[in-house]
Motif scaffolding. Structure first.
Motif, PDB file in Angstrom:
ATOM      1  N   CYS A  17      47.274  34.028  36.002  1.00 34.43           N
ATOM      2  CA  CYS A  17      46.470  35.082  36.638  1.00 34.43           C
ATOM      3  C   CYS A  17      47.335  35.954  37.545  1.00 34.43           C
ATOM      4  CB  CYS A  17      45.329  34.466  37.441  1.00 34.43           C
ATOM      5  SG  CYS A  17      44.014  33.765  36.430  1.00 34.43           S
ATOM      6  N   GLY A  18      48.261  35.305  38.248  1.00 35.61           N
ATOM      7  CA  GLY A  18      49.156  36.059  39.111  1.00 35.61           C
ATOM      8  C   GLY A  18      50.044  37.008  38.324  1.00 35.61           C
ATOM      9  N   CYS A  19      50.508  36.553  37.155  1.00 34.68           N
ATOM     10  CA  CYS A  19      51.343  37.406  36.301  1.00 34.68           C
ATOM     11  C   CYS A  19      50.544  38.592  35.762  1.00 34.68           C
ATOM     12  CB  CYS A  19      51.909  36.591  35.135  1.00 34.68           C
ATOM     13  SG  CYS A  19      53.155  35.378  35.599  1.00 34.68           S
ATOM     14  N   VAL A  40      41.351  39.198  28.873  1.00 35.44           N
ATOM     15  CA  VAL A  40      40.601  40.291  28.250  1.00 35.44           C
ATOM     16  C   VAL A  40      40.637  41.524  29.147  1.00 35.44           C
ATOM     17  CG1 VAL A  40      38.339  41.016  27.410  1.00 35.44           C
ATOM     18  CG2 VAL A  40      39.116  38.673  27.039  1.00 35.44           C
ATOM     19  N   ALA A  41      40.475  41.316  30.461  1.00 35.83           N
ATOM     20  CA  ALA A  41      40.491  42.436  31.398  1.00 35.83           C
ATOM     21  C   ALA A  41      41.823  43.177  31.354  1.00 35.83           C
ATOM     22  CB  ALA A  41      40.217  41.928  32.810  1.00 35.83           C
ATOM     23  N   ALA A  42      42.930  42.428  31.221  1.00 34.20           N
ATOM     24  CA  ALA A  42      44.251  43.057  31.151  1.00 34.20           C
ATOM     25  C   ALA A  42      44.376  43.909  29.891  1.00 34.20           C
ATOM     26  CB  ALA A  42      45.338  41.992  31.182  1.00 34.20           C
ATOM     27  N   ILE A  43      43.880  43.383  28.781  1.00 33.83           N
ATOM     28  CA  ILE A  43      43.936  44.124  27.511  1.00 33.83           C
ATOM     29  C   ILE A  43      43.056  45.370  27.571  1.00 33.83           C
ATOM     30  CG2 ILE A  43      43.394  44.003  25.046  1.00 33.83           C
ATOM     31  CD1 ILE A  43      44.077  41.000  25.196  1.00 33.83           C
ATOM     32  N   VAL A  44      41.847  45.205  28.128  1.00 32.38           N
ATOM     33  CA  VAL A  44      40.916  46.333  28.250  1.00 32.38           C
ATOM     34  C   VAL A  44      41.502  47.414  29.151  1.00 32.38           C
ATOM     35  CG1 VAL A  44      38.703  47.031  29.256  1.00 32.38           C
ATOM     36  CG2 VAL A  44      38.810  45.044  27.750  1.00 32.38           C
ATOM     37  N   SER A  45      42.092  47.000  30.281  1.00 28.12           N
ATOM     38  CA  SER A  45      42.657  47.976  31.213  1.00 28.12           C
ATOM     39  C   SER A  45      43.804  48.753  30.572  1.00 28.12           C
ATOM     40  CB  SER A  45      43.130  47.288  32.484  1.00 28.12           C
ATOM     41  OG  SER A  45      44.225  46.415  32.210  1.00 28.12           O
ATOM     42  N   PHE A  46      44.555  48.087  29.696  1.00 32.44           N
ATOM     43  CA  PHE A  46      45.668  48.752  29.010  1.00 32.44           C
ATOM     44  C   PHE A  46      45.166  49.723  27.943  1.00 32.44           C
ATOM     45  CE2 PHE A  46      48.501  48.613  25.231  1.00 32.44           C
ATOM     46  CZ  PHE A  46      49.570  49.322  25.754  1.00 32.44           C
ATOM     47  N   LEU A  47      44.175  49.285  27.155  1.00 32.54           N
ATOM     48  CA  LEU A  47      43.701  50.097  26.035  1.00 32.54           C
ATOM     49  C   LEU A  47      42.809  51.258  26.463  1.00 32.54           C
ATOM     50  CD1 LEU A  47      42.833  47.323  23.396  1.00 32.54           C
ATOM     51  CD2 LEU A  47      44.840  48.823  23.448  1.00 32.54           C
ATOM     52  N   PHE A  48      41.973  51.034  27.495  1.00 32.89           N
ATOM     53  CA  PHE A  48      40.948  52.023  27.831  1.00 32.89           C
ATOM     54  C   PHE A  48      41.100  52.677  29.205  1.00 32.89           C
ATOM     55  CE2 PHE A  48      39.005  48.908  24.920  1.00 32.89           C
ATOM     56  CZ  PHE A  48      38.678  49.765  23.868  1.00 32.89           C
ATOM     57  N   LEU A  49      41.791  52.014  30.138  1.00 30.73           N
ATOM     58  CA  LEU A  49      41.878  52.553  31.491  1.00 30.73           C
ATOM     59  C   LEU A  49      43.276  53.042  31.843  1.00 30.73           C
ATOM     60  CD1 LEU A  49      39.660  49.944  33.393  1.00 30.73           C
ATOM     61  CD2 LEU A  49      38.980  52.114  32.350  1.00 30.73           C
ATOM     62  N   LEU A  55      55.748  42.851  30.308  1.00 34.88           N
ATOM     63  CA  LEU A  55      56.094  41.517  29.830  1.00 34.88           C
ATOM     64  C   LEU A  55      55.514  40.446  30.757  1.00 34.88           C
ATOM     65  CD1 LEU A  55      59.826  41.985  28.750  1.00 34.88           C
ATOM     66  CD2 LEU A  55      57.833  41.647  27.265  1.00 34.88           C
ATOM     67  N   GLN A  56      55.410  40.769  32.038  1.00 36.17           N
ATOM     68  CA  GLN A  56      54.837  39.834  33.002  1.00 36.17           C
ATOM     69  C   GLN A  56      53.375  39.542  32.675  1.00 36.17           C
ATOM     70  OE1 GLN A  56      55.882  39.960  37.329  1.00 36.17           O
ATOM     71  NE2 GLN A  56      53.726  40.483  37.561  1.00 36.17           N
ATOM     72  N   LYS A  57      52.631  40.590  32.289  1.00 34.81           N
ATOM     73  CA  LYS A  57      51.238  40.392  31.889  1.00 34.81           C
ATOM     74  C   LYS A  57      51.157  39.560  30.615  1.00 34.81           C
ATOM     75  CE  LYS A  57      48.875  44.300  34.027  1.00 34.81           C
ATOM     76  NZ  LYS A  57      47.991  45.472  33.805  1.00 34.81           N
ATOM     77  N   LEU A  58      52.074  39.814  29.686  1.00 37.44           N
ATOM     78  CA  LEU A  58      52.093  39.039  28.446  1.00 37.44           C
ATOM     79  C   LEU A  58      52.346  37.568  28.744  1.00 37.44           C
ATOM     80  CD1 LEU A  58      51.977  39.011  25.374  1.00 37.44           C
ATOM     81  CD2 LEU A  58      54.444  39.487  25.344  1.00 37.44           C
ATOM     82  N   LEU A  59      53.268  37.285  29.676  1.00 33.07           N
ATOM     83  CA  LEU A  59      53.541  35.900  30.080  1.00 33.07           C
ATOM     84  C   LEU A  59      52.287  35.272  30.677  1.00 33.07           C
ATOM     85  CD1 LEU A  59      55.414  33.506  30.647  1.00 33.07           C
ATOM     86  CD2 LEU A  59      56.089  34.641  32.790  1.00 33.07           C
ATOM     87  N   GLY A  60      51.563  36.021  31.487  1.00 32.90           N
ATOM     88  CA  GLY A  60      50.329  35.514  32.069  1.00 32.90           C
ATOM     89  C   GLY A  60      49.300  35.152  31.029  1.00 32.90           C
ATOM     90  N   ILE A  61      49.165  35.993  30.005  1.00 30.57           N
ATOM     91  CA  ILE A  61      48.219  35.713  28.917  1.00 30.57           C
ATOM     92  C   ILE A  61      48.600  34.428  28.198  1.00 30.57           C
ATOM     93  CG2 ILE A  61      47.446  36.531  26.650  1.00 30.57           C
ATOM     94  CD1 ILE A  61      47.549  39.372  27.771  1.00 30.57           C
TER      95      ILE A  61
END
Length: 291
Positions: free
Chosen positions: A135-137, A253-262, A268-274
């Motif tokens: 979550c932190g990533c 899901v929120a990270a993916i949504v924020s990237f695609l729509f917002l 890479l840090q977000k990918l590690l978190g996922i």
């Protein structure tokens, strides 16, 4: 049975992860956090009541002595968590607010051990640590120096505590009532508590916009009614601690949504978190199946 419960909670987390889209719409139209919370729980109450009325009106019935469960689930859990979470976002950054929110599994674990006599196993501890780091990533809270005011810190921790109480109060309720009944009365208590203080009567002109109604439908049906029923269904068969960590697919899901729509960055840090959060899911699934 355990696998279906795991899938139910994962489904709830995925649908909860879409909430940012609808909050973005409603906030952009001029609604404040308390008003968005009120719209969410009130519309969810109406939709759930319509579903119950068509399927089985008998599911409206609860014992008066069990009201404390639904007050705790709806007001202490749902309303308190939403209000504190939105204020934490307003007072600081989304990264800080989201990371503090996902201290909820730690609260659930501790309270479940004390109240439900659940065991704090090594597997749970490992999954909890993986989830917290993940979550932190995803939120970016581990990148750079971030300043947190005392007010933001308190609101953020309070949102995590409220999110945890949602599971704690929901657990005994699901042992006596169906997931739909638990969700309905959760929304009834939440709406009854927030409506008098929301100030929505001052925003009646905003309801002429069809985008507002789209946001209300999305935040109530897609990100409230359906995930609530799925989560309560999972709680019937899983420990509260398991359910709380499984539901943390929400920030993925929120990270993916924020990237695609917002338009937010996807590093890479977000990918590690996922990866860390998804890796924690089978750990909990294995411990559930062993039982």
């Amino acid at each position: 049975m355990k696998n279906s419960a795991v899938l139910s909670v994962l489904g709830a987390g995925i649908l909860w992860g879409l909430i940012g889209l609808f909050v973005h719409i409603l906030a952009g139209k001029g609604f404040d956090p308390l008003q968005i919370t009120t719209l969410r729980v009130t519309a969810a109450m109406i939709l759930t009541a319509l579903i119950v009325g068509r399927r089985d009106a008998g599911q409206f019935a609860i014992r008066p002595r069990d009201s404390w469960m639904f007050f705790g689930n709806g007001v202490v859990g749902l309303v308190f968590f939403n209000y504190c979470y939105f204020n934490a976002i307003a007072g600081g950054s989304l990264a800080i607010a989201a990371l503090l929110l996902y201290t909820a599994p730690a609260f659930v674990m501790l309270m479940s051990v004390a109240l439900f006599h659940e065991k704090l196993t090594k597997e749970k501890a490992v999954a909890l640590i993986m989830t917290f780091i993940g979550c932190g990533c995803i939120t970016g809270a581990f990148a750079g120096n971030l300043f947190v005011s005392r007010q933001t810190l308190l609101y953020g921790l309070a949102s995590g505590f409220g999110y945890a109480l949602y599971s704690i109060f929901g657990k005994p309720a699901t042992q006596k009532y169906s997931p739909v009944t638990v969700s309905l009365w959760c929304f009834i208590f939440a709406a009854a508590f927030t409506l008098p203080f929301s100030g929505l009567t001052d925003k009646l002109d905003l309801f002429a916009d069809w985008k507002v109604w789209g946001g209300i439908l999305g935040i109530s049906l897609i990100s409230c009614v359906l995930p609530n029923v799925l989560y309560m269904n999972g709680l019937q068969k899983l420990e509260a601690g398991h359910a709380a960590i499984l539901a943390t697919v929400e920030p993925v899901v929120a990270a993916i949504v924020s990237f695609l729509f917002l338009g937010e960055a996807f590093s890479l840090q977000k990918l590690l978190g996922i990866v860390l959060i998804l890796a924690a899911v089978p750990v909990l699934s294995r411990t559930a199946n062993k039982k």
